[in-house]
Write an enzyme that holds these catalytic residues in place. Structure first.
Site, PDB file in Angstrom:
ATOM      1  N   LYS A  10      67.456  82.323  40.393  1.00  0.00           N
ATOM      2  CA  LYS A  10      68.704  82.538  39.657  1.00  0.00           C
ATOM      3  C   LYS A  10      68.517  82.407  38.126  1.00  0.00           C
ATOM      4  O   LYS A  10      67.535  81.821  37.666  1.00  0.00           O
ATOM      5  CB  LYS A  10      69.754  81.542  40.157  1.00  0.00           C
ATOM      6  CG  LYS A  10      70.103  81.723  41.648  1.00  0.00           C
ATOM      7  CD  LYS A  10      71.231  80.786  42.056  1.00  0.00           C
ATOM      8  CE  LYS A  10      71.624  81.009  43.509  1.00  0.00           C
ATOM      9  NZ  LYS A  10      72.783  80.168  43.883  1.00  0.00           N
ATOM     10  N   TYR A  50      77.529  88.735  46.713  1.00  0.00           N
ATOM     11  CA  TYR A  50      78.190  87.521  47.199  1.00  0.00           C
ATOM     12  C   TYR A  50      79.562  87.810  47.823  1.00  0.00           C
ATOM     13  O   TYR A  50      80.416  86.916  47.850  1.00  0.00           O
ATOM     14  CB  TYR A  50      78.330  86.513  46.056  1.00  0.00           C
ATOM     15  CG  TYR A  50      77.092  85.662  45.845  1.00  0.00           C
ATOM     16  CD1 TYR A  50      76.585  84.857  46.877  1.00  0.00           C
ATOM     17  CD2 TYR A  50      76.438  85.619  44.620  1.00  0.00           C
ATOM     18  CE1 TYR A  50      75.473  84.053  46.686  1.00  0.00           C
ATOM     19  CE2 TYR A  50      75.319  84.809  44.419  1.00  0.00           C
ATOM     20  CZ  TYR A  50      74.842  84.027  45.462  1.00  0.00           C
ATOM     21  OH  TYR A  50      73.747  83.225  45.284  1.00  0.00           O
ATOM     22  N   PHE A  58      85.261  79.508  43.684  1.00  0.00           N
ATOM     23  CA  PHE A  58      84.116  79.577  42.781  1.00  0.00           C
ATOM     24  C   PHE A  58      83.547  80.989  42.635  1.00  0.00           C
ATOM     25  O   PHE A  58      82.606  81.206  41.864  1.00  0.00           O
ATOM     26  CB  PHE A  58      83.006  78.609  43.236  1.00  0.00           C
ATOM     27  CG  PHE A  58      82.428  78.886  44.616  1.00  0.00           C
ATOM     28  CD1 PHE A  58      81.499  79.894  44.828  1.00  0.00           C
ATOM     29  CD2 PHE A  58      82.809  78.105  45.705  1.00  0.00           C
ATOM     30  CE1 PHE A  58      80.950  80.136  46.081  1.00  0.00           C
ATOM     31  CE2 PHE A  58      82.270  78.337  46.971  1.00  0.00           C
ATOM     32  CZ  PHE A  58      81.340  79.353  47.156  1.00  0.00           C
ATOM     33  N   ARG A  86      65.117  77.423  53.496  1.00  0.00           N
ATOM     34  CA  ARG A  86      66.369  76.669  53.289  1.00  0.00           C
ATOM     35  C   ARG A  86      66.067  75.180  53.128  1.00  0.00           C
ATOM     36  O   ARG A  86      66.665  74.484  52.312  1.00  0.00           O
ATOM     37  CB  ARG A  86      67.333  76.897  54.462  1.00  0.00           C
ATOM     38  CG  ARG A  86      67.833  78.325  54.608  1.00  0.00           C
ATOM     39  CD  ARG A  86      68.883  78.702  53.588  1.00  0.00           C
ATOM     40  NE  ARG A  86      70.128  77.991  53.751  1.00  0.00           N
ATOM     41  CZ  ARG A  86      71.235  78.291  53.077  1.00  0.00           C
ATOM     42  NH1 ARG A  86      71.251  79.299  52.200  1.00  0.00           N
ATOM     43  NH2 ARG A  86      72.326  77.600  53.248  1.00  0.00           N
ATOM     44  N   THR A  92      73.180  73.012  48.823  1.00  0.00           N
ATOM     45  CA  THR A  92      73.748  73.718  47.667  1.00  0.00           C
ATOM     46  C   THR A  92      73.874  72.851  46.408  1.00  0.00           C
ATOM     47  O   THR A  92      73.551  73.297  45.312  1.00  0.00           O
ATOM     48  CB  THR A  92      75.148  74.263  48.057  1.00  0.00           C
ATOM     49  OG1 THR A  92      75.039  74.903  49.333  1.00  0.00           O
ATOM     50  CG2 THR A  92      75.640  75.266  47.033  1.00  0.00           C
ATOM     51  N   ARG A 103      66.050  72.494  44.718  1.00  0.00           N
ATOM     52  CA  ARG A 103      67.345  72.297  44.050  1.00  0.00           C
ATOM     53  C   ARG A 103      67.482  70.886  43.500  1.00  0.00           C
ATOM     54  O   ARG A 103      68.060  70.678  42.433  1.00  0.00           O
ATOM     55  CB  ARG A 103      68.482  72.643  45.013  1.00  0.00           C
ATOM     56  CG  ARG A 103      68.665  74.154  45.140  1.00  0.00           C
ATOM     57  CD  ARG A 103      69.617  74.514  46.250  1.00  0.00           C
ATOM     58  NE  ARG A 103      70.085  75.884  46.157  1.00  0.00           N
ATOM     59  CZ  ARG A 103      70.827  76.475  47.101  1.00  0.00           C
ATOM     60  NH1 ARG A 103      71.158  75.812  48.195  1.00  0.00           N
ATOM     61  NH2 ARG A 103      71.211  77.717  46.947  1.00  0.00           N
ATOM     62  N   ASN A 113      72.063  76.304  40.637  1.00  0.00           N
ATOM     63  CA  ASN A 113      71.131  75.595  41.521  1.00  0.00           C
ATOM     64  C   ASN A 113      69.812  76.327  41.732  1.00  0.00           C
ATOM     65  O   ASN A 113      69.104  76.098  42.720  1.00  0.00           O
ATOM     66  CB  ASN A 113      71.828  75.249  42.845  1.00  0.00           C
ATOM     67  CG  ASN A 113      72.372  76.485  43.539  1.00  0.00           C
ATOM     68  OD1 ASN A 113      72.118  77.615  43.111  1.00  0.00           O
ATOM     69  ND2 ASN A 113      73.107  76.291  44.624  1.00  0.00           N
ATOM     70  N   HIS A 116      68.259  81.037  45.609  1.00  0.00           N
ATOM     71  CA  HIS A 116      69.019  81.475  46.781  1.00  0.00           C
ATOM     72  C   HIS A 116      68.029  81.765  47.903  1.00  0.00           C
ATOM     73  O   HIS A 116      66.945  82.289  47.660  1.00  0.00           O
ATOM     74  CB  HIS A 116      69.790  82.768  46.456  1.00  0.00           C
ATOM     75  CG  HIS A 116      70.282  83.489  47.677  1.00  0.00           C
ATOM     76  ND1 HIS A 116      71.501  83.211  48.259  1.00  0.00           N
ATOM     77  CD2 HIS A 116      69.699  84.436  48.453  1.00  0.00           C
ATOM     78  CE1 HIS A 116      71.638  83.978  49.341  1.00  0.00           C
ATOM     79  NE2 HIS A 116      70.565  84.737  49.471  1.00  0.00           N
ATOM     80  N   GLU A 127      70.446  91.304  52.969  1.00  0.00           N
ATOM     81  CA  GLU A 127      70.028  91.015  51.593  1.00  0.00           C
ATOM     82  C   GLU A 127      68.764  91.780  51.211  1.00  0.00           C
ATOM     83  O   GLU A 127      68.623  92.226  50.067  1.00  0.00           O
ATOM     84  CB  GLU A 127      69.876  89.497  51.426  1.00  0.00           C
ATOM     85  CG  GLU A 127      71.248  88.818  51.536  1.00  0.00           C
ATOM     86  CD  GLU A 127      71.229  87.297  51.605  1.00  0.00           C
ATOM     87  OE1 GLU A 127      70.144  86.687  51.554  1.00  0.00           O
ATOM     88  OE2 GLU A 127      72.337  86.713  51.710  1.00  0.00           O
TER      89      GLU A 127
HETATM   90  P1  IDP Z   1      73.970  78.356  49.474  1.00  0.00           P
HETATM   91  O1  IDP Z   1      73.415  79.090  48.268  1.00  0.00           O
HETATM   92  O2  IDP Z   1      73.433  76.960  49.595  1.00  0.00           O
HETATM   93  O3  IDP Z   1      73.855  79.156  50.743  1.00  0.00           O
HETATM   94  P2  IDP Z   1      76.806  79.066  49.447  1.00  0.00           P
HETATM   95  O4  IDP Z   1      77.895  78.199  49.994  1.00  0.00           O
HETATM   96  O5  IDP Z   1      76.431  80.291  50.213  1.00  0.00           O
HETATM   97  O6  IDP Z   1      75.539  78.129  49.188  1.00  0.00           O
HETATM   98  O7  IDP Z   1      77.259  79.477  47.975  1.00  0.00           O
HETATM   99  C1  IDP Z   1      76.591  80.502  47.268  1.00  0.00           C
HETATM  100  C2  IDP Z   1      76.373  80.032  45.846  1.00  0.00           C
HETATM  101  O8  IDP Z   1      77.640  79.846  45.221  1.00  0.00           O
HETATM  102  C3  IDP Z   1      75.690  78.667  45.699  1.00  0.00           C
HETATM  103  O9  IDP Z   1      74.288  78.714  45.814  1.00  0.00           O
HETATM  104  C4  IDP Z   1      76.137  78.240  44.322  1.00  0.00           C
HETATM  105  O10 IDP Z   1      75.402  78.901  43.289  1.00  0.00           O
HETATM  106  C5  IDP Z   1      77.573  78.761  44.308  1.00  0.00           C
HETATM  107  N1  IDP Z   1      78.529  77.715  44.762  1.00  0.00           N
HETATM  108  C6  IDP Z   1      78.715  77.247  46.016  1.00  0.00           C
HETATM  109  N2  IDP Z   1      79.680  76.297  46.092  1.00  0.00           N
HETATM  110  C7  IDP Z   1      80.125  76.177  44.822  1.00  0.00           C
HETATM  111  C8  IDP Z   1      81.137  75.335  44.223  1.00  0.00           C
HETATM  112  O11 IDP Z   1      81.810  74.535  44.881  1.00  0.00           O
HETATM  113  N3  IDP Z   1      81.314  75.474  42.877  1.00  0.00           N
HETATM  114  C9  IDP Z   1      80.596  76.357  42.114  1.00  0.00           C
HETATM  115  N4  IDP Z   1      79.645  77.160  42.645  1.00  0.00           N
HETATM  116  C10 IDP Z   1      79.400  77.075  43.977  1.00  0.00           C
HETATM  117 MG    MG Z   2      74.822  80.931  51.336  1.00  0.00          MG
END
Ligand code: IDP
Ligand code: MG
Length: 136
Positions: A10, A50, A58, A86, A92, A103, A113, A116, A127
């Site tokens: 990212k 996304y 968010f 993962r 996350t 992360r 973070n 991905h 993807e």
């Molecule tokens: P993941 O990347 O761990 O699978 P997801 O829930 O799929 O997490 O969310 C996608 C991306 O959205 C996250 O990696 C992060 O960059 C962002 N994100 C997720 N939850 C939040 C939040 O509560 N606030 C701000 N950004 C978030």
């Molecule tokens: Mg995800």
């Protein structure tokens, strides 16, 4: 049996010049690079990528951030690649991610973070197709 997964570095990692460090860790854990593509997403492309999060609060901030700098898209291969990536990434929120995960070590906050990774075989298919249509 070898499995493919999709991974993306990212913009926050590019901002801080830590992309190479993250790639080193991925390689050291036995993942092989099958395809790579460096690009700068438009906000519309980030929104498409996304789309599953379109109703989350968010979503807008996430898509804006994802289009504010470059990303590195990769197809990785190894046994159990989806689950192992993962695990190596951590959860996350970097504050909640286990010590030793990417992360936890490099992430700034729950949005920024650094990495991905696909969460299921269905996501991998979607993807990889999204970024490497017709390439592999
Ligand atoms: P993941 O990347 O761990 O699978 P997801 O829930 O799929 O997490 O969310 C996608 C991306 O959205 C996250 O990696 C992060 O960059 C962002 N994100 C997720 N939850 C939040 C939040 O509560 N606030 C701000 N950004 C978030
Ligand atoms: Mg995800």
């Amino acid at each position: 049996m070898k499995e493919k997964t999709f991974c993306l570095i990212k913009p926050d990692a590019f901002e801080r010049n830590i992309v190479g460090k993250i790639l080193d860790i991925i390689e050291a854990h036995g993942f092989q690079f099958v395809a790579m593509r460096f690009l700068h997403l438009s906000e519309t492309e980030a929104e498409q990528f996304y789309i599953i999060h379109k109703d989350k609060d968010f979503y807008h901030g996430l898509c804006k951030y994802m289009s504010e700098g470059p990303v590195l898209c990769m197809v990785l291969e190894k046994e159990n690649a989806i689950a192992d990536l993962r695990k190596l990434m951590g959860v996350t929120d970097p504050d909640k991610a286990e010590k030793g995960t990417i992360r936890n070590e490099f992430g700034i906050d729950i949005r920024h973070n650094s990495i991905h990774g696909s969460d299921s075989p269905e996501s991998v298919k979607r993807e990889i197709t999204f970024f490497f249509k017709g390439v592999i």
